[in-house]
Write a protein that holds these residues in place. Structure first.
Motif, PDB file in Angstrom:
ATOM      1  N   PRO A  20      44.038  97.059 108.516  1.00 41.23           N
ATOM      2  CA  PRO A  20      44.581  95.933 109.294  1.00 41.23           C
ATOM      3  C   PRO A  20      43.886  94.622 108.929  1.00 41.23           C
ATOM      4  CG  PRO A  20      44.141  97.812 110.716  1.00 41.23           C
ATOM      5  CD  PRO A  20      43.566  98.145 109.370  1.00 41.23           C
ATOM      6  N   GLY A  21      44.675  93.601 108.751  1.00 39.06           N
ATOM      7  CA  GLY A  21      44.135  92.278 108.424  1.00 39.06           C
ATOM      8  C   GLY A  21      43.968  92.021 106.946  1.00 39.06           C
ATOM      9  N   VAL A  22      44.096  93.042 106.105  1.00 33.60           N
ATOM     10  CA  VAL A  22      43.973  92.866 104.661  1.00 33.60           C
ATOM     11  C   VAL A  22      45.339  92.473 104.115  1.00 33.60           C
ATOM     12  CG1 VAL A  22      43.463  93.990 102.474  1.00 33.60           C
ATOM     13  CG2 VAL A  22      42.091  94.525 104.491  1.00 33.60           C
TER      14      VAL A  22
END
Length: 103
Positions: A20-22
């Motif tokens: 998540p967030g990458v």
């Protein structure tokens, strides 16, 4: 040879699982293209202006290339869209060659 063996996979595979967030190249291009599409909706006579801008960038100076009035903001947007278009074509060619080699 890239510095890391998985770099091609990270850059060229849109289905690779990420934390998540990458962000991947695919997710960044998708958001940039989404923004470009929403901005292009406000440009009147978009196809004509896009064609005119493409011809100007290619240096075409024929009689069929009539000048179209564009604001500086429209020119900047159209040129950015054309650069993204060419970048995606190059990326597709690299991907095609890479995966043809392993097929």
């Amino acid at each position: 040879q890239l510095p890391h063996p998985y770099l091609h996979e990270y850059l060229l595979n849109p289905t690779i699982p990420l934390n998540p967030g990458v962000r991947s190249l695919f997710s960044v291009l998708r958001s940039v293209l989404s923004e470009a599409v929403s901005r292009s909706e406000s440009v009147t006579h978009f196809p004509i202006k896009m064609l005119s801008c493409r011809r100007k960038l290619l240096g075409a100076r024929d009689s069929h290339n009539r000048d179209v009035d564009m604001t500086p903001e429209e020119i900047k947007l159209l040129e950015a869209i054309l650069v993204i278009d060419e970048f995606c074509k190059e990326l597709a060619a690299v991907t095609f060659v890479k995966y043809q080699r392993y097929a």
